[in-house]
Design a protein around this motif. Structure first.
Motif, short mmCIF file in Angstrom:
data_model
loop_
_atom_site.label_atom_id
_atom_site.label_comp_id
_atom_site.label_asym_id
_atom_site.label_seq_id
_atom_site.Cartn_x
_atom_site.Cartn_y
_atom_site.Cartn_z
N ALA A 414 0.83 -1.21 0.00
CA ALA A 414 0.00 0.00 0.00
C ALA A 414 0.86 1.26 0.00
O ALA A 414 0.50 2.26 -0.64
N ALA A 415 1.99 1.22 0.68
CA ALA A 415 2.82 2.42 0.82
C ALA A 415 3.74 2.65 -0.37
O ALA A 415 3.98 3.82 -0.76
N MET A 416 4.26 1.58 -0.99
CA MET A 416 5.29 1.75 -2.01
C MET A 416 4.84 2.58 -3.22
O MET A 416 5.62 3.42 -3.71
N PRO A 417 3.64 2.40 -3.75
CA PRO A 417 3.24 3.24 -4.89
C PRO A 417 3.25 4.73 -4.55
O PRO A 417 3.55 5.56 -5.42
N ILE A 418 2.94 5.06 -3.32
CA ILE A 418 2.96 6.47 -2.91
C ILE A 418 4.40 6.95 -2.81
O ILE A 418 4.74 8.08 -3.23
N PRO A 434 2.66 11.14 4.96
CA PRO A 434 1.53 10.82 5.86
C PRO A 434 0.48 9.94 5.18
O PRO A 434 -0.12 9.08 5.83
N GLN A 435 0.25 10.16 3.88
CA GLN A 435 -0.71 9.33 3.16
C GLN A 435 -0.23 7.88 3.10
O GLN A 435 -1.02 6.95 3.32
N ALA A 436 1.04 7.69 2.83
CA ALA A 436 1.60 6.33 2.78
C ALA A 436 1.49 5.65 4.13
O ALA A 436 1.17 4.45 4.23
N GLN A 437 1.75 6.40 5.20
CA GLN A 437 1.62 5.83 6.54
C GLN A 437 0.19 5.42 6.84
O GLN A 437 -0.08 4.32 7.34
N GLU A 438 -0.74 6.30 6.51
CA GLU A 438 -2.15 6.02 6.78
C GLU A 438 -2.64 4.81 5.98
O GLU A 438 -3.28 3.91 6.53
N GLU A 439 -2.33 4.78 4.69
CA GLU A 439 -2.81 3.67 3.87
C GLU A 439 -2.09 2.37 4.19
O GLU A 439 -2.69 1.28 4.14
N GLY A 440 -0.80 2.47 4.55
CA GLY A 440 -0.06 1.28 4.95
C GLY A 440 -0.62 0.68 6.23
O GLY A 440 -0.82 -0.54 6.34
N ASN A 441 -0.92 1.53 7.21
CA ASN A 441 -1.48 1.02 8.47
C ASN A 441 -2.87 0.47 8.28
O ASN A 441 -3.25 -0.53 8.92
N ALA A 442 -3.65 1.08 7.39
CA ALA A 442 -4.99 0.55 7.12
C ALA A 442 -4.91 -0.85 6.50
O ALA A 442 -5.71 -1.74 6.83
N ALA A 443 -3.91 -1.05 5.63
CA ALA A 443 -3.74 -2.36 5.00
C ALA A 443 -3.28 -3.41 6.00
O ALA A 443 -3.55 -4.61 5.80
N MET A 444 -2.59 -2.98 7.05
CA MET A 444 -2.10 -3.94 8.05
C MET A 444 -3.08 -4.16 9.19
O MET A 444 -2.84 -5.03 10.04
#
Length: 445
Positions: A414-418, A434-444
């Motif tokens: 989730a984070a790498m494309p960002i 911050p977007q990568a952090q948010e989307e990465g945590n949502a995926a986990m």
């Protein structure tokens, strides 16, 4: 090694592969280690994803068979298919008796009861295993794999180009809070367009660059991890990303700035599509400074040949000093294999955790063995090739955080494309991190 035997996939790392500690292979199939076990049924299966390690394990298992009477059949599954096939095989009961595992995936299988707790299986020699790898796979009071190999990060330098530009790789450092620093200054001196102009010179044409200063790209292991840690940023805490700190955002802004502002690193349009672009530029003599791991050694050594001289040194230091990302691959035991095989699995795991079992990995130059008494084999192999690999050993002493957690791969995907959008300049670090952090945590979650 080819990129990469240890760790995460193209989508996860922004590079061509995954370990060590390592490299994915483009081919698959089974490779036996000796006979098929005859008629006594004492045959085990061992799965791995790195073609370059097959010969080393074949040699190791030949010695194991003589000692134990158990034969091991090697199942090579390329990285591109490994994590697709593994959950299917585990669910159907067709998983290998012992198989390679990385830090981003093991928690999922451990939580499902698929892995043996090594503390219950291997009783000798554990104090000689590389601590950084042991720590990666220690969770909930257990150790969930036998450490096999590891890698860290160092700086490959084209000595010919650096000498011509008057650059000493051991003095390089970066500081996102400064207007300039030794890395940017060196990168400018080492970057040339077709007219021989440097970035900042009148008439410099970035589109016609024939030589680049340094690699900076969406590579979790070689670039992002070390530079975040060197700037004082933390990657994750309690299986959640926390990299969107002030230090983390500043580090990402600095990394993308090497590409888009300073124009001393290859275009992210190229490196996002192919993580090996920087390595290939280095072997071609078109990139002066290449931060990477021992998984690049064989490709660089064979690709450069006698074209130019090159050396290894510590990763580029930041405000917190030089930092490396240390990853390791382990061999895990199939807890759900037939009871009749559990004795053999325990014997094989014990062998794989021994210095004798791991020496072929080092002696063939595949990777740093995780058993400390076998690591000299790898050092000696490369010393025989005229390459001092001690910077990797030193770099491992300043390790940044690797990826762990039951859904670590999902978070990275989730984070790498960002991150790639940041490196290409379509998203600012202030917005994208911050977007990568948010989307990465949502995926986990």
């Amino acid at each position: 090694m080819k990129r990469r035997s240890l760790l995460t996939s193209l989508a996860v790392t922004g590079t061509v592969g995954a370990l060590a500690a390592c490299s994915p292979s483009s081919s698959g199939g089974d490779s036996g280690s000796g006979s098929d076990g005859g008629g006594d049924g004492k045959t085990l299966t061992f799965r791995l994803w790195d073609e370059t390690a097959v010969d080393a394990y074949t040699a190791s298992f030949a010695a194991f068979e003589k000692e134990s009477g158990w034969t091991v059949s090697i199942d090579l599954v390329p990285w591109a298919d490994y994590w697709t096939r593994l959950p299917l095989d585990v669910a159907s009961g067709d998983a290998a008796d012992v198989y390679w595992m990385n830090s981003a995936n093991y928690v999922l299988y451990k939580d499902s009861g698929d892995l043996l707790d090594i503390t219950d299986v291997v009783t000798e020699g554990r104090d000689r295993w590389e601590k950084a790898v042991v720590d990666l796979y220690t969770r909930d009071g257990g150790l969930w794999g036998v450490p096999q190999l590891w890698d860290s990060i160092a700086l490959f330098s084209n000595s010919d180009l650096l000498e011509k530009a008057g650059v000493d790789p051991t003095t390089l450092s970066f500081d996102p809070a400064a207007d300039s620093d030794p890395l940017r200054e060196a990168g400018r001196a080492l970057t040339l367009d077709k007219a021989g102009k440097h970035p900042g010179d009148d008439g410099f044409d970035a589109d016609s660059r024939t030589q680049f200063g340094v690699n900076s790209q969406a590579d979790r292991q070689a670039i992002i991890g070390p530079m975040l840690a060197a700037n004082g940023a933390q990657w994750q805490k309690d299986d959640e990303y926390v990299f969107a700190s002030e230090q983390g955002i500043a580090a990402f802004d600095y990394m993308q700035g090497l590409v888009n502002d300073a124009q001393i690193a290859p275009s992210a349009a190229d490196t996002n599509a192919n993580g090996d672009v920087s390595r290939d530029l280095f072997t071609q003599g078109k990139l002066a400074l290449f931060q990477s791991g021992p998984y690049s050694l064989k490709t660089v050594f064979e690709g450069v040949g006698d074209s130019f001289s090159w050396i290894l040194s510590a990763p580029v230091a930041g405000p917190e000093g030089p930092k490396s990302l240390v990853h390791g691959v382990v061999a895990v035991g199939n807890a759900k294999a037939d009871d009749a095989k559990q004795e053999g699995i325990a014997k094989l795991l014990t062998w794989l955790g021994s210095a004798e079992g791991q020496k072929p990995i080092g002696a063939q130059g595949v990777a740093f063995p995780a058993h400390q008494d076998a690591q000299g084999e790898f050092v000696d192999y490369w010393d025989g090739q005229g390459v001092d690999v001690s910077p990797f050993v030193e770099a491992a002493k300043e390790a940044a955080e690797a990826d762990t957690g039951a859904k670590a791969n999902a978070g990275l995907e989730a984070a790498m494309p960002i991150f790639q959008e940041i490196f290409i300049g379509r998203t600012t670090a202030a917005e994208g991190v911050p977007q990568a952090q948010e989307e990465g945590n949502a995926a986990m979650a």
